[in-house]
Design a protein around this motif. Structure first.
Motif, PDB file in Angstrom:
ATOM      1  N   PHE A  94      33.551  42.329  40.473  1.00  0.00           N
ATOM      2  CA  PHE A  94      34.298  41.241  41.101  1.00  0.00           C
ATOM      3  C   PHE A  94      34.815  40.263  40.044  1.00  0.00           C
ATOM      4  CE2 PHE A  94      34.275  36.935  42.944  1.00  0.00           C
ATOM      5  CZ  PHE A  94      35.243  37.102  43.925  1.00  0.00           C
ATOM      6  N   ASN A  95      33.941  39.890  39.110  1.00  0.00           N
ATOM      7  CA  ASN A  95      34.347  38.962  38.045  1.00  0.00           C
ATOM      8  C   ASN A  95      35.422  39.576  37.155  1.00  0.00           C
ATOM      9  OD1 ASN A  95      32.592  36.966  38.874  1.00  0.00           O
ATOM     10  ND2 ASN A  95      30.955  37.588  37.500  1.00  0.00           N
ATOM     11  N   HIS A  96      35.303  40.875  36.871  1.00  0.00           N
ATOM     12  CA  HIS A  96      36.278  41.538  36.011  1.00  0.00           C
ATOM     13  C   HIS A  96      37.642  41.615  36.698  1.00  0.00           C
ATOM     14  CE1 HIS A  96      37.900  44.277  33.009  1.00  0.00           C
ATOM     15  NE2 HIS A  96      36.793  44.138  32.313  1.00  0.00           N
ATOM     16  N   LEU A  97      37.636  41.837  37.998  1.00  0.00           N
ATOM     17  CA  LEU A  97      38.896  41.952  38.737  1.00  0.00           C
ATOM     18  C   LEU A  97      39.575  40.596  38.927  1.00  0.00           C
ATOM     19  CD1 LEU A  97      37.871  44.497  41.542  1.00  0.00           C
ATOM     20  CD2 LEU A  97      39.499  44.923  39.692  1.00  0.00           C
ATOM     21  N   LYS A  99      29.689  32.320  49.250  1.00  0.00           N
ATOM     22  CA  LYS A  99      30.843  33.159  49.553  1.00  0.00           C
ATOM     23  C   LYS A  99      31.809  33.095  48.378  1.00  0.00           C
ATOM     24  CE  LYS A  99      34.704  33.612  52.832  1.00  0.00           C
ATOM     25  NZ  LYS A  99      35.363  33.026  54.017  1.00  0.00           N
ATOM     26  N   LYS A 100      32.208  34.272  47.871  1.00  0.00           N
ATOM     27  CA  LYS A 100      33.150  34.326  46.756  1.00  0.00           C
ATOM     28  C   LYS A 100      34.389  35.109  47.170  1.00  0.00           C
ATOM     29  CE  LYS A 100      30.053  33.935  42.762  1.00  0.00           C
ATOM     30  NZ  LYS A 100      29.607  34.595  41.514  1.00  0.00           N
ATOM     31  N   GLU A 101      35.540  34.549  46.865  1.00  0.00           N
ATOM     32  CA  GLU A 101      36.808  35.219  47.115  1.00  0.00           C
ATOM     33  C   GLU A 101      37.663  35.123  45.862  1.00  0.00           C
ATOM     34  OE1 GLU A 101      38.706  33.419  50.433  1.00  0.00           O
ATOM     35  OE2 GLU A 101      37.385  34.321  51.927  1.00  0.00           O
ATOM     36  N   GLY A 102      38.482  36.128  45.638  1.00  0.00           N
ATOM     37  CA  GLY A 102      39.391  36.124  44.496  1.00  0.00           C
ATOM     38  C   GLY A 102      40.709  36.769  44.856  1.00  0.00           C
ATOM     39  N   ASP A 103      41.770  36.374  44.172  1.00  0.00           N
ATOM     40  CA  ASP A 103      43.109  36.905  44.433  1.00  0.00           C
ATOM     41  C   ASP A 103      43.620  37.652  43.211  1.00  0.00           C
ATOM     42  OD1 ASP A 103      43.710  35.678  47.131  1.00  0.00           O
ATOM     43  OD2 ASP A 103      43.219  33.878  45.992  1.00  0.00           O
ATOM     44  N   GLY A 141      35.124  47.517  32.283  1.00  0.00           N
ATOM     45  CA  GLY A 141      36.417  47.524  32.982  1.00  0.00           C
ATOM     46  C   GLY A 141      37.001  48.910  33.188  1.00  0.00           C
ATOM     47  N   GLN A 142      36.212  49.952  32.960  1.00  0.00           N
ATOM     48  CA  GLN A 142      36.728  51.321  33.088  1.00  0.00           C
ATOM     49  C   GLN A 142      36.783  51.746  34.558  1.00  0.00           C
ATOM     50  OE1 GLN A 142      34.281  53.878  30.645  1.00  0.00           O
ATOM     51  NE2 GLN A 142      34.691  52.719  28.771  1.00  0.00           N
ATOM     52  N   GLY A 143      37.898  52.355  34.927  1.00  0.00           N
ATOM     53  CA  GLY A 143      38.057  52.885  36.271  1.00  0.00           C
ATOM     54  C   GLY A 143      38.483  51.871  37.309  1.00  0.00           C
ATOM     55  N   LEU A 144      38.617  50.593  36.932  1.00  0.00           N
ATOM     56  CA  LEU A 144      38.920  49.563  37.935  1.00  0.00           C
ATOM     57  C   LEU A 144      40.361  49.639  38.414  1.00  0.00           C
ATOM     58  CD1 LEU A 144      36.919  46.450  36.664  1.00  0.00           C
ATOM     59  CD2 LEU A 144      36.194  48.371  38.084  1.00  0.00           C
ATOM     60  N   ASP A 145      41.292  49.990  37.525  1.00  0.00           N
ATOM     61  CA  ASP A 145      42.677  50.158  37.964  1.00  0.00           C
ATOM     62  C   ASP A 145      42.790  51.305  38.963  1.00  0.00           C
ATOM     63  OD1 ASP A 145      43.798  48.065  36.643  1.00  0.00           O
ATOM     64  OD2 ASP A 145      44.440  49.208  34.889  1.00  0.00           O
ATOM     65  N   GLU A 146      42.120  52.405  38.670  1.00  0.00           N
ATOM     66  CA  GLU A 146      42.130  53.547  39.602  1.00  0.00           C
ATOM     67  C   GLU A 146      41.489  53.154  40.930  1.00  0.00           C
ATOM     68  OE1 GLU A 146      40.383  58.106  40.062  1.00  0.00           O
ATOM     69  OE2 GLU A 146      40.087  57.010  38.168  1.00  0.00           O
TER      70      GLU A 146
END
Length: 726
Positions: free
Chosen positions: A22-25, A42-46, A151-156
């Protein structure tokens, strides 16, 4: 979808790497608050990806969706009620069997699910080879390998989430968990009954609803009562009859049978998709634990880590602290030169800057403290600390798991008290909540830095470390007392997972620091600013004070005396005479300021309180600072900064000089630090105690007890220390 908005929910077991992903994204594009109606974070990110606006929601970590804990209820309710476009289940690839239980419960909800097999590198290092394609085929969901901390695989993963959100494909019925014949028959009968009394707008999957009724899920029963009204009675009767039949057949409650059969399904999946190498590498975590959790070495190592944390906080934080002081000094000097003498100048220099600036300079120390705590959490050492403390915690009728909220209290008591809700026993929760305020929070740290740095400069870090240890000791003694008289009962067993050691991700640690920095800066612009202004008003007024000495006349006399001496002196003596003149004038101004402060409204309050604090070596200014600290502990330093400000000087060095010249001794400074360590927690902590215990009586008891303990401990320190020195 027309606006290209996609909502993604992240779920997963604790320690699966969910928050790291979540933090990396999302990075710093996060909003942190509380879920409606509860105090779970509660954590939300855009994120903008592939032409879409992705709103990512980090759900609380859970091992299942059975609504026992508040975290499980929050996670399940969000998926049921908010219908996110995609749910991503973060699975610990090195612990696949345990993680698949939650994964299969998500599949039963019939929502769009993606499995992220996280920590794939760790699984490979442990000798596990997972066939992701086969797993995807067997379970009917997309599967993506990820390594969150790199951070590997997060784009996929995000690409797969976008693609899943755009399709209407759901998990095939043939890929869901199939129970034994008798259970499937009961599910089918109950599902048919649900279909008869519900319309097309029924919000839940009917098979899943039937399973939940067989498990006697209280929340689903309540929701059906609200949705169906009278029709729900017949449905509950059918569910009750089927539950009784299954209990008679299996000699177990249906929920236990269903759980066993889910694990049987998972065991079959594991055999199909995972191969364990015959040459598995030795578990590195186990080797490290042989040292760090050793019965002889573990505790001294833990104490060393805590000591090192405070040494780093004090020594390393001194450098950026000096830079902040220089910046605040420049601001103060600039305003001093620009503004004419008067109320506005005094308000800005002696009120706002002296009050807020005296606290702001400690931001680096607080950030370093939170960095170290985040380091303990992200590496997996926090859980080891709980195990090490288990034997000591049993002395007060608790177990090591209770030490985690206490250790979190080094950062802030409020979230630490909230973290106690993870404890199963209500008595354990209340006991942990009551002793956690003795854990010295970061808000008290500026007080220690000022006083320890002034009176124990050579050993300031060690002195602060001993104060924190004293807080732990008092917490343990208090726990024993409460367990013996108010919260009696048998000790709960200690069962807690030890996550594998991991290399912490710098980005995640920095995000933790930034979150705390935002909280601190928000306090600076809010409660501390308001408190500083109130303190300045009370210390600056009334303006018309009858001084015991005509200070202006004395200053004029000094000027006249030295003017004659300087005029008659040799050139090489003039500079020395001018310095002597300035020193005498500064001394008279300080004396005037002290008398003004004593006769101000704030001084009068201090004089009233003085008899209470005199036996413990705290003068009236210290007693006023203690009183204001009830609102927020940072205001203690802010109050001292206002009360001891000398002609607009705002840096901590000026405050230290003023403290030393005020007559405060190392013993009285230690007494003040002990009182601040132990006395009544801040207003937010008192509110948290009332909320988490469900009773204001516990909150009032905490206020009275902590204040009494603080006074008695300070009395022993001051009077006992005086006898030893004398």
């Amino acid at each position: 979808m027309a606006e290209k908005n996609i909502r993604i929910a992240l779920t997963g077991n604790p320690n699966s790497g969910k928050t790291t992903i979540f933090n990396h994204l999302t990075g710093t594009r996060q909003k942190v608050g509380n879920w409606p109606g509860v105090t779970v974070e509660k954590k939300e990110g855009d994120v903008e990806k592939f032409g879409y606006h992705l709103k990512i929601v980090d759900l609380p970590g859970t091992y299942s969706l059975t609504p026992f804990s508040i975290e499980e209820i929050v996670a399940r309710n969000y998926i049921l009620d908010e219908n996110p476009d995609v749910v991503i289940d973060i699975i610990d690839a090195s612990n696949l069997e345990r993680s698949l239980y939650l994964a299969n419960q998500l599949r039963e909800l019939n929502c769009k699910v993606i499995f992220a097999l996280n920590m794939a590198d760790l699984a490979l290092a442990r000798g596990y080879k997972i066939d992701a394609a086969k797993l995807s085929e067997l379970l009917g969901v997309p599967v993506v390998f990820t390594v969150g901390n790199k951070g590997q695989g997060l784009d996929e993963l995000m690409k797969t989430a976008v693609e899943s959100a755009q399709t209407d494909v759901c998990i095939p019925e043939t890929r869901k968990v199939r129970y034994s014949k008798d259970i499937e028959k009961a599910i089918a009968e109950l599902r048919a009954a649900i279909e008869e009394c519900t319309g097309p707008d029924f919000p839940y999957d009917r098979r899943w609803t039937a399973v939940k009724l067989l498990e006697d899920d209280t929340i689903i029963r309540q929701r059906l009562d609200e949705l169906l009204g009278k029709d729900s009675r017949e449905l509950m009767e059918i569910a009750g009859r089927l539950r009784a039949r299954l209990a008679d057949l299996f000699h177990e409650e249906p929920e236990i049978v269903l759980t066993d059969e889910r694990y049987g399904f998972i065991a079959g999946i594991i055999k199909e998709v995972m191969i364990a190498s015959t040459r598995r590498r030795v578990d590195i975590s186990r080797n490290i634990d042989m040292v760090l959790t050793n019965r002889f070495l573990g505790f001294p190592i833990f104490i060393f880590f805590i000591w090192a944390m405070f040494q780093v906080t004090f020594t390393l934080g001194a450098y950026p602290m000096e830079w902040l002081e220089a910046g605040i000094g420049m601001l103060s000097g600039g305003l001093d030169a620009m503004l004419p003498p008067g109320v506005v100048k005094s308000f800005l220099l002696d009120g706002v800057i002296a009050g807020v600036g005296s606290v702001l300079v400690f931001l680096p120390n607080i950030l370093l403290l939170f960095f170290c705590i985040a380091l303990f959490e992200d590496t997996g050492y926090m859980a080891r600390a709980a195990f090490l403390m288990d034997r000591i915690m049993h002395l007060i009728g608790l177990h090591g798991k209770s030490f985690i909220p206490m250790l979190m209290g080094f950062g802030c008591n409020v979230p630490a008290i909230m973290a106690a809700r993870t404890l199963e026993s209500p008595k354990d929760r209340i006991l942990t909540v009551m002793i956690t305020p003795f854990m010295s929070c970061s808000a008290r740290l500026p007080v220690y830095i000022v006083l320890a740095g002034t009176f124990f400069a050579a050993h300031a870090g060690t002195m602060i470390f001993l104060l924190y240890l004293a807080g732990i000791a008092v917490a343990i003694l208090t726990g024993r007392l409460l367990r013996s008289f108010l919260l009696t009962g048998a000790d709960a067993p200690f069962v807690m997972e030890l996550p594998p050691y991991r290399v912490p991700m710098l980005k995640s640690l920095l995000i933790h620091m930034w979150d705390r920095a935002k909280m601190f800066l928000k306090k600076m612009g809010g409660i501390i600013l308001v408190g500083s202004i109130v303190i300045w008003v009370l210390s600056a007024y009334p303006k018309n004070i009858d001084y015991d000495v005509n200070y202006q006349a004395r200053i004029q006399a000094v000027n006249q005396q030295y003017a004659e001496q300087i005029a008659d002196a040799a050139p090489q003596q003039k500079q020395g005479l001018k310095q002597e003149q300035q020193q005498q004038i500064d001394r008279l101004r300080r004396e005037k300021q002290v008398e003004h402060a004593e006769k101000s409204y704030l001084g009068r309050i201090g004089q009233v309180m003085s008899p209470v604090f005199e036996p413990i070596g705290i003068e009236w200014r210290g007693s006023v600072a203690i009183l204001t600290g009830f609102v927020a502990k940072e205001i203690v330093v802010s109050t001292l900064g206002v009360l001891y400000a000398v002609d607009g000087e705002t840096d901590s060095e000026a405050l230290r000089r003023a403290l030393q010249s005020s007559g405060m001794t190392p013993l009285s400074a230690l007494s003040l630090m002990v009182f601040v360590l132990l006395y009544i927690p801040c207003l937010a902590t008192v509110a948290a105690i009332a909320r988490e215990t469900g009773s204001v009586r516990w909150a009032f008891l905490s206020v009275a007890y902590t204040t009494a303990v603080a006074w008695m401990a300070s009395f022993v320190v001051y009077q006992g220390g005086g006898l030893l020195i004398g």
